[in-house]
Structures are given as structure tokens and as C-alpha cells.
Write a protein that holds these residues in place. Structure first.
Motif, mmCIF file in Angstrom:
data_model
loop_
_atom_site.group_PDB
_atom_site.id
_atom_site.type_symbol
_atom_site.label_atom_id
_atom_site.label_comp_id
_atom_site.label_asym_id
_atom_site.label_seq_id
_atom_site.Cartn_x
_atom_site.Cartn_y
_atom_site.Cartn_z
ATOM 1 N N ALA A 82 -24.681 -15.669 9.804
ATOM 2 C CA ALA A 82 -25.418 -14.877 10.785
ATOM 3 C C ALA A 82 -24.518 -13.928 11.564
ATOM 4 O O ALA A 82 -24.927 -12.812 11.905
ATOM 5 C CB ALA A 82 -26.153 -15.807 11.752
ATOM 6 N N HIS A 83 -23.277 -14.337 11.827
ATOM 7 C CA HIS A 83 -22.420 -13.590 12.742
ATOM 8 C C HIS A 83 -21.298 -12.808 12.074
ATOM 9 O O HIS A 83 -20.745 -11.897 12.687
ATOM 10 C CB HIS A 83 -21.793 -14.551 13.764
ATOM 11 N N ARG A 84 -20.943 -13.156 10.827
ATOM 12 C CA ARG A 84 -19.782 -12.503 10.232
ATOM 13 C C ARG A 84 -19.833 -12.598 8.712
ATOM 14 O O ARG A 84 -20.581 -13.396 8.144
ATOM 15 C CB ARG A 84 -18.487 -13.148 10.730
ATOM 16 N N VAL A 85 -18.994 -11.779 8.091
ATOM 17 C CA VAL A 85 -18.759 -11.865 6.658
ATOM 18 C C VAL A 85 -17.262 -12.047 6.455
ATOM 19 O O VAL A 85 -16.453 -11.379 7.098
ATOM 20 C CB VAL A 85 -19.273 -10.613 5.910
ATOM 21 N N ARG A 86 -16.911 -12.989 5.602
ATOM 22 C CA ARG A 86 -15.508 -13.257 5.285
ATOM 23 C C ARG A 86 -15.310 -13.092 3.788
ATOM 24 O O ARG A 86 -16.153 -13.511 2.993
ATOM 25 C CB ARG A 86 -15.116 -14.667 5.729
ATOM 26 N N LEU A 87 -14.177 -12.491 3.416
ATOM 27 C CA LEU A 87 -13.919 -12.207 2.013
ATOM 28 C C LEU A 87 -12.530 -12.693 1.618
ATOM 29 O O LEU A 87 -11.582 -12.615 2.414
ATOM 30 C CB LEU A 87 -14.029 -10.705 1.724
ATOM 31 N N LEU A 88 -12.426 -13.166 0.385
ATOM 32 C CA LEU A 88 -11.154 -13.553 -0.212
ATOM 33 C C LEU A 88 -11.070 -12.939 -1.602
ATOM 34 O O LEU A 88 -12.051 -12.944 -2.344
ATOM 35 C CB LEU A 88 -11.030 -15.072 -0.344
ATOM 36 N N VAL A 89 -9.897 -12.435 -1.947
ATOM 37 C CA VAL A 89 -9.627 -11.980 -3.308
ATOM 38 C C VAL A 89 -8.574 -12.913 -3.896
ATOM 39 O O VAL A 89 -7.549 -13.179 -3.260
ATOM 40 C CB VAL A 89 -9.112 -10.531 -3.339
ATOM 41 N N ALA A 90 -8.832 -13.426 -5.088
ATOM 42 C CA ALA A 90 -7.896 -14.341 -5.734
ATOM 43 C C ALA A 90 -7.568 -13.841 -7.132
ATOM 44 O O ALA A 90 -8.375 -13.151 -7.769
ATOM 45 C CB ALA A 90 -8.490 -15.749 -5.816
ATOM 46 N N ASP A 91 -6.364 -14.196 -7.607
ATOM 47 C CA ASP A 91 -6.009 -13.856 -8.980
ATOM 48 C C ASP A 91 -6.589 -14.908 -9.926
ATOM 49 O O ASP A 91 -7.358 -15.783 -9.509
ATOM 50 C CB ASP A 91 -4.491 -13.696 -9.138
ATOM 51 N N LEU A 92 -6.212 -14.856 -11.199
ATOM 52 C CA LEU A 92 -6.831 -15.733 -12.190
ATOM 53 C C LEU A 92 -6.343 -17.172 -12.131
ATOM 54 O O LEU A 92 -6.845 -18.022 -12.871
ATOM 55 C CB LEU A 92 -6.613 -15.164 -13.596
ATOM 56 N N THR A 93 -5.379 -17.472 -11.267
ATOM 57 C CA THR A 93 -4.994 -18.863 -11.034
ATOM 58 C C THR A 93 -5.654 -19.424 -9.785
ATOM 59 O O THR A 93 -5.482 -20.599 -9.468
ATOM 60 C CB THR A 93 -3.468 -19.006 -10.886
ATOM 61 N N GLY A 94 -6.382 -18.588 -9.057
ATOM 62 C CA GLY A 94 -7.009 -19.024 -7.826
ATOM 63 C C GLY A 94 -6.174 -18.780 -6.590
ATOM 64 O O GLY A 94 -6.593 -19.130 -5.482
ATOM 65 N N GLU A 95 -4.998 -18.167 -6.748
ATOM 66 C CA GLU A 95 -4.162 -17.867 -5.592
ATOM 67 C C GLU A 95 -4.743 -16.680 -4.824
ATOM 68 O O GLU A 95 -5.069 -15.645 -5.410
ATOM 69 C CB GLU A 95 -2.730 -17.545 -6.026
ATOM 70 N N VAL A 96 -4.863 -16.841 -3.511
ATOM 71 C CA VAL A 96 -5.442 -15.792 -2.676
ATOM 72 C C VAL A 96 -4.443 -14.654 -2.503
ATOM 73 O O VAL A 96 -3.292 -14.871 -2.129
ATOM 74 C CB VAL A 96 -5.850 -16.355 -1.299
ATOM 75 N N VAL A 97 -4.898 -13.436 -2.782
ATOM 76 C CA VAL A 97 -4.032 -12.262 -2.653
ATOM 77 C C VAL A 97 -4.537 -11.292 -1.590
ATOM 78 O O VAL A 97 -3.869 -10.297 -1.288
ATOM 79 C CB VAL A 97 -3.889 -11.533 -4.007
ATOM 80 N N GLY A 98 -5.702 -11.564 -1.019
ATOM 81 C CA GLY A 98 -6.225 -10.686 0.018
ATOM 82 C C GLY A 98 -7.334 -11.353 0.804
ATOM 83 O O GLY A 98 -8.082 -12.175 0.273
ATOM 84 N N ARG A 99 -7.426 -11.000 2.097
ATOM 85 C CA ARG A 99 -8.449 -11.547 2.986
ATOM 86 C C ARG A 99 -8.995 -10.437 3.873
ATOM 87 O O ARG A 99 -8.300 -9.469 4.177
ATOM 88 C CB ARG A 99 -7.876 -12.644 3.895
ATOM 89 N N HIS A 100 -10.230 -10.629 4.298
ATOM 90 C CA HIS A 100 -10.821 -9.682 5.244
ATOM 91 C C HIS A 100 -11.998 -10.367 5.919
ATOM 92 O O HIS A 100 -12.645 -11.239 5.334
ATOM 93 C CB HIS A 100 -11.295 -8.413 4.526
ATOM 94 N N ARG A 101 -12.284 -9.975 7.145
ATOM 95 C CA ARG A 101 -13.463 -10.470 7.840
ATOM 96 C C ARG A 101 -14.001 -9.378 8.739
ATOM 97 O O ARG A 101 -13.263 -8.511 9.209
ATOM 98 C CB ARG A 101 -13.159 -11.742 8.635
#
Length: 254
Positions: free
Chosen positions: A95-114
Motif C-alpha cells: 500500500a505504501h511503497r514499492v521495493r525492487l531487487l535485481v539479481a544475477d543468475l546465481t541469485g546474488e543481488v546486484v541492485g536495489r531500489h525503493r
């Protein structure tokens, strides 16, 4: 981990199976020489070499730099999984926000945003804000949309198999939104939408606190939902939704 050799049958099917097994060995076991990979997968050296050549042509594997001090003579070639060959995008919309994660093909997070969302915004404005957050997230890590292999979105409510929000009391006006279809217009890859608590249960089973558990229960802090559970194969057993007072489970019985 060594696997049984795959012989006989349809050659095209065997090639796909051998390719998948070799790729999994590289991803899960780390880089290795031709002999090491052949031993892990349980294939002959010539077959493994052919599979590696195809994976390299597809951009999923690459030769690693030789290790220094490996002894006399030419060092054995080593191969690695190219985790950077593709990416997955995770979107959490509440309701209050959107959060995003980008991960590579091993599942390691390479980017975040909210980004903040207006609680009273109509669905069209909310989705437009999500799209703007996606642009900001991908732009910050310089990952083009064509690099995305899949998008997963989590949101409160009851989610139909086609990604439609069939019921939601946490986000005003959210019920009836065909979220998978709306988000799918922005991406060249599959878009999957699921209840956020279900996704949290699966994530904890895969990489979180429940990795060593056979069964786990994930309790959402939102008072509108009860817990869902994931079993040892990361299958979700759905909990009770207060509006419908019914439960759904998959075909597995425990």
C-alpha cells in the motif's frame, strides 16, 4: 555432485539434459577443469567438452583465467558459469511503497531500489509509479530490460493463477487488477505474480532462515493474513485468507 550419465534415447533430448546437468554443475559447484566437470556430471570428457562449447556459444559459460603456479606445462583450461548472462527482477508492491531487487543468475543481488506510493492512488497511477521505479532501478545498475529473464512480483491479496488480484483489503482498489498482464507490457520476459507472504516463505526456504528445515511456516506481520508454509521442495502450502475462509494446498500431502 556426480550425476548418472545420460545415454540412449532422443539425441536432442539428451543434449538438453546434458547441457542442463553441466550448467547446474558449474553454477552450484563452481568453476572446474574439463575432467572435474565430467566427473561431477558423470559424462565422458568428449561429451562434456561438446556441451561446454555449446554453453560458451550461448553465453552461459566461459573459460576462466589460468591459475598461476599450476605446475609445469600448459595449465588445464578451467570453465565458469556466467552469472552475469541474465538477470531476474523482483518487485514488492504494497500500500505504501514499492521495493525492487535485481539479481544475477546465481541469485546474488546486484541492485536495489525503493519508492513511496500514494495509498489512495488508483490502480493506474500505482502501476505507473511501479514502472517508474523499475526504470530507476535498472538505470542505476545499467542493466537493460533485454537482460531480464524473468520478473516476479509480490503483492498483498489473493492472486489467481493468471496473476489477477482477485481480492485485496490492504491496497484500496487493488482487487480485480490484472497485475501480471499490466506489468507484462513493460517487459520482454515472463512476469509472475504471487501473494507476497507466499513468496516470502519460498525465499526463506531457498536462501534464508529456513534453508536447513524440511518444512517452514512464514507468518506475515500484516494482520490481514495468516501464515503460509513451504516444504522441503519449496512448494507453497497456502494458509487461510480471512475473507474467503478456505484453504488451498498443492497435490503433495504431508
Amino acid at each position: 555432485m556426480s550425476q548418472h550419465p545420460l545415454h540412449g534415447g532422443d539425441p536432442s533430448v539428451l543434449r538438453r539434459l546434458n547441457s542442463a546437468a553441466t550448467l547446474r554443475a558449474l553454477r552450484d559447484g563452481g568453476e572446474g577443469t574439463l575432467s572435474e566437470l565430467a566427473g561431477r556430471v558423470g559424462l565422458s570428457r568428449p561429451t562434456t567438452e561438446g556441451v561446454l562449447g555449446e554453453l560458451i556459444r550461448r553465453g552461459l559459460a566461459a573459460e576462466s583465467a589460468p591459475r598461476p603456479g599450476a605446475g609445469i606445462g600448459r595449465p588445464a583450461r578451467r570453465y565458469r558459469f556466467r552469472a552475469e548472462a541474465g538477470h531476474a527482477l523482483g518487485i514488492d508492491i504494497d500500500a505504501h511503497r514499492v521495493r525492487l531487487l535485481v539479481a544475477d543468475l546465481t541469485g546474488e543481488v546486484v541492485g536495489r531500489h525503493r519508492a513511496a506510493l500514494d495509498v489512495q492512488a488508483p490502480p493506474g497511477e500505482r502501476i505507473a509509479a511501479v514502472r517508474a521505479a523499475v526504470r530507476a532501478c535498472l538505470g542505476a545498475v545499467r542493466i537493460p530490460r533485454r537482460s531480464l529473464w524473468a520478473v516476479g512480483a509480490g503483492t498483498p491479496g489473493v492472486i489467481a493463477p493468471d496473476g489477477t488480484v482477485t481480492s485485496c483489503t490492504a491496497v484500496p482498489g487493488w482487487a480485480g487488477v490484472r497485475l501480471a498482464r499490466e506489468l507484462g507490457r513493460s517487459f520482454p520476459c515472463p512476469v509472475l505474480v504471487e501473494n507476497d507472504a507466499n513468496l516470502a516463505a519460498m525465499a526463506e526456504r531457498w536462501r534464508g532462515a529456513a534453508r536447513a528445515a524440511d518444512d517452514a511456516v512464514c507468518v506475515s506481520s500484516c494482520p490481514l493474513y495468516t501464515s503460509d508454509a513451504a516444504d522441503e521442495e519449496a512448494r507453497v502450502h497456502r494458509g487461510l485468507h480471512p475473507k474467503h475462509h478456505t484453504t488451498r494446498t498443492n497435490s503433495a500431502r504431508h
